[in-house]
Enzyme design. Structure first.
Site, PDB file in Angstrom:
ATOM      1  CE1 TYR A   1     -38.915  -4.595 -30.361  1.00 18.88           C
ATOM      2  CE2 TYR A   1     -37.192  -3.069 -29.754  1.00 18.88           C
ATOM      3  CZ  TYR A   1     -37.585  -4.311 -30.220  1.00 18.88           C
ATOM      4  OH  TYR A   1     -36.636  -5.250 -30.529  1.00 18.88           O
TER       5      TYR A   1
ATOM      6  CE  LYS B   1     -40.682 -12.812 -43.771  1.00 16.93           C
ATOM      7  NZ  LYS B   1     -39.801 -13.521 -44.716  1.00 16.93           N
TER       8      LYS B   1
ATOM      9  CG  ASP C   1     -36.437 -13.539 -44.944  1.00 15.47           C
ATOM     10  OD1 ASP C   1     -36.673 -12.399 -45.390  1.00 15.47           O
ATOM     11  OD2 ASP C   1     -37.052 -14.545 -45.343  1.00 15.47           O
TER      12      ASP C   1
ATOM     13  CG  ASP D   1     -33.215  -4.463 -30.853  1.00 13.66           C
ATOM     14  OD1 ASP D   1     -32.004  -4.394 -30.644  1.00 13.66           O
ATOM     15  OD2 ASP D   1     -34.052  -4.717 -29.952  1.00 13.66           O
TER      16      ASP D   1
ATOM     17  CG  ASP E   1     -27.333  -6.778 -31.151  1.00 16.31           C
ATOM     18  OD1 ASP E   1     -27.196  -5.543 -31.032  1.00 16.31           O
ATOM     19  OD2 ASP E   1     -27.548  -7.525 -30.170  1.00 16.31           O
TER      20      ASP E   1
END
Ligand code: ATP
Length: 348
Positions: free
Chosen positions: A135, A186, A219, A243, A247
């Protein structure tokens, strides 16, 4: 006298912050907290009128407050969303608010989309790195608009940045008497940046032998959050993954109208609290926005200001509203946002 900067922002940010502030004002009066609110007009209206989102001086001025209470930023009239980026990301980056703390707590089982889950099954916090990762805007575009165009978005992971968020997660677990810290990356596919996360996580974990540690690729983390959320106390992860998984966490606890967050830098003492949801232009101005995420964020702010018992009391009041169906439309109720805040205040 604690000074709180109140930035309603845009859309339902105004509505939910008004209700959150009413609840804070009630507690302030009841318990003699002497909270002092100062309203700051940063948002789309000012941007459209003056072309200013937030000036460097105004950004620096935010350092002087004991806490910042933010509504939401985003307005369809500002297509590029540049003001929202400059204000929100500006705060996170320039004030170096490196911890994005997002609790995922089920307060009423009926609002959980998973079957047979009780409140005790879903109570963890996510420590999302808030100042680096994907970001930062590092990257560029080359041959834009041509068939050969290239766009590069670089992920930035500094040793300092990775270490401080991982340390914060472990310190939180220890201070709260929690048992487990899970790190998610990851690193099987992202061999450079996420290998650094792996190494730093192992190093910091060695300093906390009493805590159980776990690692999931992101994942797998999403699968585990749905399949077996009971296993988590603290999750620490990078900016992008944090982020996304928060959610998912928000939905598990009953929806975005209930998800609270803090953006913190414990070393500098600067902190900003905001609901996870955005400005929701589709429902803005109707008085139907759920204020509970903003109210729970106010609770986090009270803890930060040295009143953890008030955060618990506020959470219990919110829980009571949920349990007794005193909720807004998106949760199946009939109350306006103001009536939900009235119910919280009545319970307090
Ligand atoms: P952003 O892009 O900043 O995330 P957004 O407005 O696109 O903002 P959100 O506001 O986060 O997205 O949420 C998406 C939808 O969820 C909204 O359009 C709205 O219908 C609903 N929603 C969000 N917050 C609330 C709330 N507090 N109360 C009721 N509904 C909400």
């Amino acid at each position: 006298m604690p000074r709180i900067a109140v930035i309603p922002g845009d859309g339902i940010g105004h509505e939910v912050l008004e209700q959150g502030q009413r609840v804070l004002a009630h507690l302030s009066q009841r318990d003699g907290l002497d909270l002092n609110f100062e309203h700051l007009p940063y948002g789309a209206d000012r941007y459209l009128e003056t072309g200013l989102s937030i000036t460097p001086e105004e950004m620096q001025g935010l350092r002087d407050y004991d806490a910042i209470y933010l509504g939401a930023l985003g307005d369809p009239r500002v297509k590029s969303n540049v003001h929202a980026r400059e204000i929100l990301l500006g705060m996170r980056f320039e004030l170096d608010l490196y911890i994005n703390l997002r609790p995922v707590k089920l307060l009423d089982a009926r609002y959980c989309p998973l079957k047979d889950k009780e409140p005790e099954d879903l109570r963890f916090v996510v420590f999302r790195e808030n100042t680096e990762g994907l970001y930062t805007g590092i990257g560029g575009q080359f041959k834009k608009g041509t068939p050969d165009e290239i766009a590069i978005e670089a992920e930035m992971n500094s040793r300092k940045g990775v270490e401080r968020i991982i340390r914060a997660a472990f310190a939180h677990a220890k201070a709260r008497g929690l048992k487990r810290v899970c790190m998610s990356d990851k690193s099987n596919a992202m061999r450079h940046g996420h290998e650094l996360w792996q190494r730093v996580f192992r190093q910091v974990a060695a300093e906390y032998p009493e805590l159980e540690t776990k690692h999931y690729y992101v994942d797998v983390l999403t699968m585990q959050m749905v399949r077996n959320p009971e296993q988590f106390d603290v999750i620490v992860t990078n900016n992008l993954f944090g982020d996304i998984v928060t959610d998912l966490g928000a939905e598990l606890q009953g929806g975005i109208g209930l998800a609270a967050s803090g953006n913190l830098n414990p070393e500098s003492g600067i902190a900003m609290f905001e609901p996870v949801h955005g400005s929701a232009p589709d429902i803005a101005g109707q008085g139907i926005a759920n204020p509970l995420a903003a109210i729970l964020s106010a609770g986090m702010m009270l803890s930060w200001l040295g009143h953890p018992a008030l955060e618990q009391e506020l959470e219990a009041a919110v829980k009571h509203c949920l349990n007794t169906d005193q909720v807004t439309r998106e949760l199946g109720g009939e109350l306006s946002g103001a009536q939900v805040a009235d119910a919280v205040i009545a319970q307090l």
